[in-house]
Motif scaffolding. Structure first.
Motif, PDB file in Angstrom:
ATOM      1  N   ASP A  14       0.833  -1.206   0.000  1.00 53.27           N
ATOM      2  CA  ASP A  14       0.000   0.000   0.000  1.00 53.27           C
ATOM      3  C   ASP A  14       0.868   1.257   0.000  1.00 53.27           C
ATOM      4  OD1 ASP A  14      -2.303  -1.500  -0.016  1.00 53.27           O
ATOM      5  OD2 ASP A  14      -2.691  -1.298   2.135  1.00 53.27           O
ATOM      6  N   ALA A  74       2.345   1.762  -3.427  1.00 50.39           N
ATOM      7  CA  ALA A  74       1.369   2.350  -4.346  1.00 50.39           C
ATOM      8  C   ALA A  74       1.208   3.845  -4.092  1.00 50.39           C
ATOM      9  CB  ALA A  74       0.020   1.647  -4.193  1.00 50.39           C
ATOM     10  N   GLU A 115       2.893   5.296  -7.518  1.00 52.68           N
ATOM     11  CA  GLU A 115       1.788   4.887  -8.384  1.00 52.68           C
ATOM     12  C   GLU A 115       2.034   5.225  -9.846  1.00 52.68           C
ATOM     13  OE1 GLU A 115      -3.090   5.295  -8.588  1.00 52.68           O
ATOM     14  OE2 GLU A 115      -1.906   6.655  -7.354  1.00 52.68           O
ATOM     15  N   ALA A 154       1.217 -10.217  -9.068  1.00 51.61           N
ATOM     16  CA  ALA A 154       0.007  -9.602  -9.611  1.00 51.61           C
ATOM     17  C   ALA A 154      -0.449  -8.448  -8.721  1.00 51.61           C
ATOM     18  CB  ALA A 154      -1.105 -10.647  -9.740  1.00 51.61           C
ATOM     19  N   ALA A 155      -0.304  -8.603  -7.403  1.00 53.30           N
ATOM     20  CA  ALA A 155      -0.672  -7.526  -6.487  1.00 53.30           C
ATOM     21  C   ALA A 155       0.239  -6.318  -6.671  1.00 53.30           C
ATOM     22  CB  ALA A 155      -0.607  -8.026  -5.043  1.00 53.30           C
ATOM     23  N   ALA A 165       1.771  -5.540  -9.499  1.00 48.10           N
ATOM     24  CA  ALA A 165       1.426  -4.977 -10.806  1.00 48.10           C
ATOM     25  C   ALA A 165       0.142  -4.162 -10.741  1.00 48.10           C
ATOM     26  CB  ALA A 165       1.290  -6.095 -11.835  1.00 48.10           C
ATOM     27  N   ARG A 166      -0.820  -4.582  -9.921  1.00 50.38           N
ATOM     28  CA  ARG A 166      -2.056  -3.796  -9.782  1.00 50.38           C
ATOM     29  C   ARG A 166      -1.777  -2.449  -9.147  1.00 50.38           C
ATOM     30  NH1 ARG A 166      -4.211  -8.807  -8.232  1.00 50.38           N
ATOM     31  NH2 ARG A 166      -4.044  -8.249  -6.012  1.00 50.38           N
ATOM     32  N   ARG A 167      -0.872  -2.421  -8.217  1.00 54.21           N
ATOM     33  CA  ARG A 167      -0.576  -1.168  -7.530  1.00 54.21           C
ATOM     34  C   ARG A 167       0.310  -0.249  -8.359  1.00 54.21           C
ATOM     35  NH1 ARG A 167      -1.644  -4.888  -3.577  1.00 54.21           N
ATOM     36  NH2 ARG A 167      -2.511  -4.120  -1.592  1.00 54.21           N
ATOM     37  N   PRO A 197       0.616   0.030 -12.072  1.00 54.00           N
ATOM     38  CA  PRO A 197       0.171  -0.453 -13.391  1.00 54.00           C
ATOM     39  C   PRO A 197       1.081  -0.073 -14.544  1.00 54.00           C
ATOM     40  CG  PRO A 197      -1.222   1.350 -12.607  1.00 54.00           C
ATOM     41  CD  PRO A 197      -0.347   0.959 -11.459  1.00 54.00           C
TER      42      PRO A 197
END
Length: 345
Positions: A106, A109, A113, A164-165, A167-169, A171
């Protein structure tokens, strides 16, 4: 020493390393307990290839084994007598490890980000994990080849979800995975002590170790760096497992030929060229000194200088958890500027 063209007859024909020219990065651990500050330091000092910091001073679940144990799928772990072991069900130790990782992601991110370059995350490799986690009945998982295979499958699945987590944070970023395997040489040589301390576990054959390491490398779907801070890094095993690069301490390299062969075959090198802790009464090296150390090794190997900044990433010799904050900043800045110097040669 004969030229590289004679000693290593299969030259690399393409530049395919997943980092920018003249990059530098950290190995993983930093001192302290403030993840926000640690990430600010990394993003500020290592803009070309930042990594997700690890802060083992935060306690159980922030250490290498516990942090990676929190990523395992359907294989819960817990602390027992100050060691990690397989648990019957998820408990508070596992929740703590997962909560720490979630907070770290978190915070990443929040601070990065919009970052659009490569970023590196770290986890223990299958054999270091097998040597560091106990079975419920006692003894390390390493004693049971079936348990090691199950552990490897669980790790591969957990790492896929973890990446994957990330990469989501982030992008816009591309993710690299570093597998930390400090125990791998001892596992291969049969030097891992049993719980009694009077014996050692049987050596694992290199082909078997390569197969399981390859299973993780192929499963994660991102470039993999294998980090091993030991004098006898199994370079051919790491290369044959499909790793994109190896990370090692240049001060521990004793035999140049295996390293030259691996580099010539296309293995990238994260070159640990700056000391993780300052010498007694000494200061961190300058960027010129770090760059010279990498150049000297490269020249001894006999490769053309133009390949160096493409294939090599400059790093500290190992993690920096035992360093002072001042040394951390000085070493990371020296590595960053050394990478730039090498790119400008």
């Amino acid at each position: 020493m004969p030229p590289a063209a004679d000693r290593y007859p299969s030259p690399v024909t393409a530049s395919a390393w997943p980092w920018p020219l003249g990059a530098a990065t950290g190995i993983g651990s930093l001192p302290g307990t403030d993840i926000a500050e640690a990430q600010r330091i990394v993003l500020g000092e290592l803009p070309a290839l930042p990594h997700l910091p690890e802060l083992p001073a935060r306690g159980p679940g922030a250490d290498l084994i516990g942090r990676t144990g929190g990523l395992l799928v359907e294989l819960p772990v817990e602390l027992y007598a100050a060691r990690w072991r397989v648990a019957a069900r998820p408990g508070r130790d596992l929740r703590r490890a997962r909560d720490l990782m979630e907070r770290d992601l978190d915070q990443l991110a929040e601070q990065a980000e919009e970052y659009a370059g490569p970023v590196k995350v770290q986890a223990a490799g299958p054999y270091t994990l097998a040597a560091g986690i106990d079975l419920p009945i006692g003894g390390r998982m390493l004693r049971d080849p079936g348990a090691v295979r199950d552990l490897t499958g669980s790790l591969a699945e957990g790492l896929r979800a973890h990446l994957a987590a990330v990469a989501r944070r982030l992008p816009r970023a591309s993710v690299l995975l570093q597998l930390d395997e400090p125990s791998l040489p001892a596992v291969l040589a049969g030097r891992v002590p049993t719980e009694s301390g009077f014996g050692t576990y049987r050596p694992v054959p290199q082909p078997d170790a390569a197969d399981l390491l390859r299973a993780v490398v192929e499963a994660v779907g991102v470039p993999v760096v294998v980090h091993c801070c030991a004098p006898d890094v199994p370079l051919e095993l790491i290369r044959s497992a499909g790793a994109a690069a190896v990370a090692l301490d240049l001060a521990l390299v004793q035999d140049l030929d295996p390293l030259g062969e691996a580099i010539d075959a296309g293995l990238g090198l994260l070159a640990g060229a700056a000391p993780a802790t300052p010498p007694p009464g000494g200061r961190a090296p300058t960027s010129a000194q770090v760059a010279d150390r990498v150049r000297q090794l490269w020249d001894r190997l006999g490769f053309p200088r133009r390949r160096l900044p493409e294939q090599v990433v400059v790093t500290p010799a190992c993690g920096l958890a035992g360093a002072t904050p001042q040394h951390v900043r000085a070493v990371l800045a020296a590595c960053r500027d050394a990478g730039r110097r090498l790119a400008e040669d």
